[in-house]
Scaffold this motif. Sequence first.
Motif, PDB file in Angstrom:
ATOM      1  N   PHE A 171       0.846  -1.179   0.000  1.00 25.17           N
ATOM      2  CA  PHE A 171       0.000   0.000   0.000  1.00 25.17           C
ATOM      3  C   PHE A 171       0.895   1.247   0.000  1.00 25.17           C
ATOM      4  O   PHE A 171       1.985   1.246   0.567  1.00 25.17           O
TER       5      PHE A 171
ATOM      6  N   LEU B 172      -3.005 -13.410  -3.305  1.00 22.54           N
ATOM      7  CA  LEU B 172      -3.409 -12.071  -2.871  1.00 22.54           C
ATOM      8  C   LEU B 172      -2.310 -11.352  -2.084  1.00 22.54           C
ATOM      9  O   LEU B 172      -2.516 -10.226  -1.639  1.00 22.54           O
TER      10      LEU B 172
ATOM     11  N   MET C  76      -1.165 -12.149   0.877  1.00 21.18           N
ATOM     12  CA  MET C  76      -1.537 -12.085   2.288  1.00 21.18           C
ATOM     13  C   MET C  76      -0.474 -12.805   3.124  1.00 21.18           C
ATOM     14  O   MET C  76      -0.675 -13.902   3.651  1.00 21.18           O
TER      15      MET C  76
ATOM     16  N   ASP D  28      -4.267  -5.462   8.017  1.00 18.04           N
ATOM     17  CA  ASP D  28      -3.860  -5.121   6.653  1.00 18.04           C
ATOM     18  C   ASP D  28      -4.248  -6.222   5.671  1.00 18.04           C
ATOM     19  O   ASP D  28      -4.769  -5.958   4.586  1.00 18.04           O
ATOM     20  N   ASP D  29      -3.970  -7.467   6.049  1.00 20.62           N
ATOM     21  CA  ASP D  29      -4.325  -8.577   5.171  1.00 20.62           C
ATOM     22  C   ASP D  29      -5.835  -8.696   4.995  1.00 20.62           C
ATOM     23  O   ASP D  29      -6.322  -9.044   3.906  1.00 20.62           O
TER      24      ASP D  29
ATOM     25  N   ARG E 296      -6.865  -6.280   2.405  1.00 18.38           N
ATOM     26  CA  ARG E 296      -6.545  -6.829   1.084  1.00 18.38           C
ATOM     27  C   ARG E 296      -7.596  -7.854   0.660  1.00 18.38           C
ATOM     28  O   ARG E 296      -8.040  -7.895  -0.485  1.00 18.38           O
ATOM     29  N   TRP E 297      -7.939  -8.722   1.595  1.00 19.17           N
ATOM     30  CA  TRP E 297      -8.930  -9.778   1.356  1.00 19.17           C
ATOM     31  C   TRP E 297     -10.248  -9.182   0.883  1.00 19.17           C
ATOM     32  O   TRP E 297     -10.828  -9.622  -0.117  1.00 19.17           O
TER      33      TRP E 297
ATOM     34  N   ARG F 164     -10.807  -6.243  -0.409  1.00 21.36           N
ATOM     35  CA  ARG F 164     -10.652  -5.568  -1.702  1.00 21.36           C
ATOM     36  C   ARG F 164     -10.661  -6.581  -2.852  1.00 21.36           C
ATOM     37  O   ARG F 164     -11.253  -6.365  -3.914  1.00 21.36           O
TER      38      ARG F 164
END
Length: 591
Positions: free
Chosen positions: A55, A245, A247, A295-296, A299-300, A302
Amino acid sequence: MHQSHPSIDRPQARPSHSARRPQQRRGLQRGGRVVATCLTAALLLTVGGMSAPGFAKASADEAAAAPYAAVMEKAYDPAEPGAAAIVTRGGEVVYRAARGMADMEHEVALEPDMIFRLGSITKQFTGVAIRLLELEGQLSLDDPLTKFLPDFPQTDEPVTVEQLLAHTSGIKSYTGIPGYMDQEIRRDLTVDELIDVFDDEPIDFAPGERHLYNNSGYVLLGAIIEKVTGKSYAEFLQERIFTPLGMAHTHYDDPEQIVDDRVEGYEKEGDEWRNAPFLSMTQPYAAGSLMSSVDDLARWNRALHGGELMKPEQAKALWTSFTTDDGEEVGYGYGFAIGELRGREMIQHGGGIHGFRTYALYLPQDDVYVAVLANNTDNAKSPSRVAQQLAAIAVGDPFPERKAIELPEETLRRYVGVYRIGEDDTRTVTFADGKLHTQRSGGQRFEILPESETRFFYENTFSYLDFVLGEDGEVSHMLFHPDGAEEAERADLTDEEVQTRTKIEISAEQAAAYAGTYKMQPGFEMTIRVDGNRVFSQLPGQPEVELFAEATDAFFLEVVDAQVTFGREDGAVSTVTIHQGGREMPGEKVE
């Protein structure tokens, strides 16, 4: 691994020893002890853009962060276990913070990129895994469970994959088996051994008949994934979701694995914090054995809504409410719960596992995502409440900050009465010790605090109620707003008398006759303890509560609308019966 339903929300194994070491990169070494950086505030934040790996970093804007920070500061003490939180809007981070302690023994402060046990948020990943296999034609949601697990006992109506996803299978949830969470949850089990725990249990209802949150269903889904793919559940998620992803902070929890930045979990007993009790992480499995960072999880979310794992129109089925056979929408899809927040559609899931509580929500109308991961199970620090407050701020519609005022006793007493919600349901308002309390039929008693002469609220919740006066100035009814919802539940004041219970004194000798263990069901016992002339009861997995005598062998509880009566044989106490919500549970004294 919870939602707002029963769940593996209790289990949590002790973190690995790696979480218990002093983390020197996180702080300053003084006299052999770690003093965490920013301990005075223990609040680390980023506002403006994604600052985790992958990010774009942005400088902190303290003015923009202030409303969010105020919520975190009110919820979490920097010297106690706390939480990490992230808020994104349109895929950009608008707030990212951590407050509290990651390790009490080594004085390591929480930071936003640390890793927490997720509990039942794991179910989102299981649901997506099943959906991916469905889209690839490797299974159908209409397939019967026995297609993949032929040895599982069959019901009159076959249980389908979709019913497992939506918690409508009727299969007994193993975490709800009386007494199971006390000791059995500590054993290491293979997947087959875990299924053996519940496969012979009687079903709770016919498949598809109704919705009842169920961890066994997601264990079975994990087994189906393994059967179809020939890989372990952990391997499939790593290969198909975590690695693609990016992650890097998300794992299937293995307590023996060295995991940097893994935080400790805590539970509170009275005023004392304690390390969370152990459970084997083989048991939450596909219902709750993942760990991750905020944070992960951002991401998940998104990826789910951005078409990275499947097309958006294909993903929509995941959060479309399942409908029971009689047409009732259950508010749950395939690992995702559906609700509302401030009048907006909300997709969410919570989790709970020994020492951890978690919550994540998404508001598609505003493209706002919030995740709050807490390393404690204190109800006063509920991550669901914190997350919803943060989300409401992000959409520009914050929850009001309610403050209690003083009202004269005469005003408070005018609201006392029995308010009828339906034919078999009431909410009773009582006055005691200068305070008003409400209690729903068979439920717990809660204090309500006056915000105005007619509006009252429940502390540490969004719920409130309004007393409505008629043209004659007398109380007519109440309007209850659960979780601050715009739509209210109406309850009309009746002429029914408030049932009052009078305590009587019993002697220490009389109290001693009730002490002992009572078998309520196989593996489920109630313990009665006596201290002088006071009597206390405790059920497995629940706190001890005091019983108050109102007659010989008849007691009541103050914390919940329930009564306990004892029976005798040849003059000696031999049985007990719990009366609550129109139901009775008898038990026999065994020692």
